[in-house]
Design an enzyme around this catalytic site. Structure first.
Site, PDB file in Angstrom:
ATOM      1  CG  ASN A  80      -0.237  -0.062   2.513  1.00  0.00           C
ATOM      2  OD1 ASN A  80       0.441   0.880   2.884  1.00  0.00           O
ATOM      3  ND2 ASN A  80      -0.348  -1.182   3.224  1.00  0.00           N
ATOM      4  CG  ASP A  91      -7.374  -4.682   6.339  1.00  0.00           C
ATOM      5  OD1 ASP A  91      -6.782  -4.608   7.429  1.00  0.00           O
ATOM      6  OD2 ASP A  91      -8.017  -3.736   5.849  1.00  0.00           O
ATOM      7  CE  LYS A 146       8.848 -12.589 -13.232  1.00  0.00           C
ATOM      8  NZ  LYS A 146       9.602 -12.174 -14.403  1.00  0.00           N
ATOM      9  CG  PHE A 154      -2.599   6.612  12.530  1.00  0.00           C
ATOM     10  CD1 PHE A 154      -1.924   6.555  13.738  1.00  0.00           C
ATOM     11  CD2 PHE A 154      -2.396   7.704  11.691  1.00  0.00           C
ATOM     12  CE1 PHE A 154      -1.061   7.564  14.111  1.00  0.00           C
ATOM     13  CE2 PHE A 154      -1.531   8.730  12.063  1.00  0.00           C
ATOM     14  CZ  PHE A 154      -0.864   8.659  13.274  1.00  0.00           C
ATOM     15  CE  LYS A 201     -11.168   1.768   9.990  1.00  0.00           C
ATOM     16  NZ  LYS A 201     -10.417   2.309   8.898  1.00  0.00           N
ATOM     17  CE  LYS A 228      -9.461  -1.747  13.642  1.00  0.00           C
ATOM     18  NZ  LYS A 228      -8.331  -2.127  12.803  1.00  0.00           N
TER      19      LYS A 228
HETATM   20  N1  CTP Z   1      -4.588  -2.361  12.136  1.00  0.00           N
HETATM   21  C1  CTP Z   1      -4.155  -3.427  12.879  1.00  0.00           C
HETATM   22  N2  CTP Z   1      -4.088  -4.676  12.324  1.00  0.00           N
HETATM   23  C2  CTP Z   1      -4.499  -4.889  11.060  1.00  0.00           C
HETATM   24  C3  CTP Z   1      -4.982  -3.809  10.282  1.00  0.00           C
HETATM   25  C4  CTP Z   1      -5.014  -2.539  10.849  1.00  0.00           C
HETATM   26  O1  CTP Z   1      -3.817  -3.238  14.048  1.00  0.00           O
HETATM   27  N3  CTP Z   1      -4.429  -6.113  10.540  1.00  0.00           N
HETATM   28  C5  CTP Z   1      -4.592  -1.010  12.745  1.00  0.00           C
HETATM   29  C6  CTP Z   1      -3.884   0.031  11.934  1.00  0.00           C
HETATM   30  O2  CTP Z   1      -2.499   0.094  12.272  1.00  0.00           O
HETATM   31  C7  CTP Z   1      -4.600   1.301  12.344  1.00  0.00           C
HETATM   32  C8  CTP Z   1      -6.017   0.818  12.637  1.00  0.00           C
HETATM   33  O3  CTP Z   1      -5.924  -0.596  12.841  1.00  0.00           O
HETATM   34  O4  CTP Z   1      -4.086   1.864  13.511  1.00  0.00           O
HETATM   35  C9  CTP Z   1      -6.999   1.070  11.549  1.00  0.00           C
HETATM   36  O5  CTP Z   1      -6.536   0.471  10.369  1.00  0.00           O
HETATM   37  P1  CTP Z   1      -7.427   0.443   9.062  1.00  0.00           P
HETATM   38  O6  CTP Z   1      -6.744  -0.380   8.010  1.00  0.00           O
HETATM   39  O7  CTP Z   1      -7.844   1.820   8.730  1.00  0.00           O
HETATM   40  O8  CTP Z   1      -8.694  -0.306   9.652  1.00  0.00           O
HETATM   41  P2  CTP Z   1      -9.375  -1.661   9.296  1.00  0.00           P
HETATM   42  O9  CTP Z   1      -9.883  -2.239  10.573  1.00  0.00           O
HETATM   43  O10 CTP Z   1      -8.474  -2.511   8.501  1.00  0.00           O
HETATM   44  O11 CTP Z   1     -10.642  -1.194   8.487  1.00  0.00           O
HETATM   45  P3  CTP Z   1     -10.822  -0.833   6.921  1.00  0.00           P
HETATM   46  O12 CTP Z   1      -9.638  -1.378   6.189  1.00  0.00           O
HETATM   47  O13 CTP Z   1     -12.095  -1.530   6.586  1.00  0.00           O
HETATM   48  O14 CTP Z   1     -10.962   0.636   6.841  1.00  0.00           O
END
Ligand code: CTP
Length: 396
Positions: A206, A274, A284, A319, A333, A337
């Protein structure tokens, strides 16, 4: 007008303290200079007197207008900066030795102290200097680290050269503006985007560069915290920060889970994938005729796993990088969380967020918005964030 007590100890970098005096005075600081005897061998007190427009102090037996010189100097300032700080001056400060005006004043002051060391590489790397450095940092003395490499006056190449004047000046100004120190606070920060391998040459990644997370680690270290940075970014590790390099979400999860119990604050600035490919090919993947299917499986959500396990004295900050309904998603979130704070970051604008040097964020707590941080360099955003975290830390 803020008053800086500038301690100058002896070394070839003394001339940079002259430049610093001039820079600070132009920015509205009143600079009072104390020099060691050795420093006067490199630059005369008259030079500092001219630059600071105040008498320069060297002699511990000189009496001040209101009484005892070192007590007057120690009391009458908002901040003390020792630039350059020699190995000897650092050793004296770490051990409470007071045998000249500068070391006596340093012992007598209650103002925050910042030191910018400069010395030969071997002296800088000597275990005695390392131990003194650790003692000073543990006491909340802010250290503006010397440059990691450079040509030194002795002809050697290596660490030990005084930080650039602008870097020291910026650290002085930040330290003056900020109230709370994070001395003794153990901070765990994650940074960067993870990379999930598809095959040995490809990955799912990303746009997170790690700049915000590295700035958060740097700002915490500048406030005296003991900082561990779990990072997937190739950016330089800020001075005084312990780094753990990771690549995948699984590595990041393992590194954070292992260290969570030993930390007081966790800031998850990393953009953790995610989903990851169910299998990463050993060799490869070759181009075929039709389309190919990549099966993805969810990764572990670090925050959702760790936040419910936090002790009452621990703080967890997340974040939310969003492109739409930024505050709504961020609040959701925070609740889902179980976080203490969430930093809502609009990444749909080009001028802030991913890969940029500036950011603008909204910080949300369980009761709603706690701060709107306008667009500014990421290091300043990070510093404001620590102010908010420090206010929420349980008092020792
Ligand atoms: N985060 C985490 N573990 C993951 C993914 C995200 O701890 N596997 C944390 C990120 O570091 C950030 C927060 O969760 O502090 C929010 O991450 P984000 O990717 O925005 O949230 P998601 O829960 O993945 O939701 P979405 O992708 O649907 O927006």
């Amino acid at each position: 007008m803020p008053v800086l007590l500038l301690g100058v100890s002896g070394g070839i970098a003394v001339y940079k303290a002259v430049e610093l005096t001039s820079w600070l005075r132009k920015r509205g600081w009143e600079v009072r200079v104390v020099m060691t005897e050795n420093a006067t061998r490199f630059v005369t007190p008259l030079t500092f007197q001219t630059m600071s427009r105040h008498p320069v102090h060297v002699d511990p037996f000189e009496t001040g207008a209101a009484g005892v010189e070192h007590i007057d100097l120690a009391r009458g300032c908002d901040l003390v900066a020792v630039v350059p700080a020699t190995a000897n001056t650092m050793a004296k400060l770490a051990n409470g030795i007071a045998d000249d005006l500068l070391s006596t004043t340093l012992l007598a002051t209650r103002a925050p102290v910042l030191v910018a060391p400069a010395m030969n590489t071997a002296m800088w790397e000597h275990p005695a200097t390392r131990a003194n450095l650790a003692t000073l940092q543990a006491r909340g003395v802010q250290v503006v680290m010397p440059q990691a490499s450079g040509e030194l006056a002795c002809g050697e190449e290596g660490a030990g050269k005084l930080a650039e004047v602008e870097v020291i000046a910026a650290a002085i100004e930040r330290r003056y503006r900020q109230g709370a120190s994070l001395a003794g606070v153990r901070v765990l920060v994650t940074a960067g985007g993870t990379r999930e391998p598809i095959d040995p040459v490809r990955y799912i990644g990303n746009r997170s560069s790690g700049k915000m997370g590295h700035a958060i680690a740097q700002a915490a270290a500048e406030r005296g915290a003991a900082v561990t940075l779990v990072t997937s970014s190739g950016l330089p590790v800020p001075p005084g920060v312990e780094a753990v390099r990771v690549a995948t979400a699984a590595e990041l999860t393992a590194a954070v889970s292992e260290r969570f119990a030993g930390s007081d604050v966790l800031v998850m600035a990393a953009a953790v994938a995610d989903y990851r490919p169910v299998v990463a090919a050993d060799s490869k993947i070759k181009k075929g005729k039709g389309s190919i299917h990549l099966e993805l499986e969810p990764t572990v959500d670090v925050l959702s796993t760790l936040a419910p396990r936090k002790r009452p004295d621990q703080l967890v900050v997340g974040f939310a990088a969003e492109t739409n309904d930024v505050l709504g998603y961020a609040e959701d979130k925070l609740r889902r969380k179980g976080l203490d704070l969430i930093v809502a970051n609009d990444v749909s604008r080009g001028d802030i967020g991913f890969e940029t040097d500036q950011n603008a964020v909204t910080v949300i707590g369980p009761q709603g918005v706690v701060a709107e941080i306008a667009r500014m360099p990421k290091l300043q955003v990070a510093d404001r964030l620590w102010e908010l975290v420090a206010e929420r830390l349980p008092r020792a």
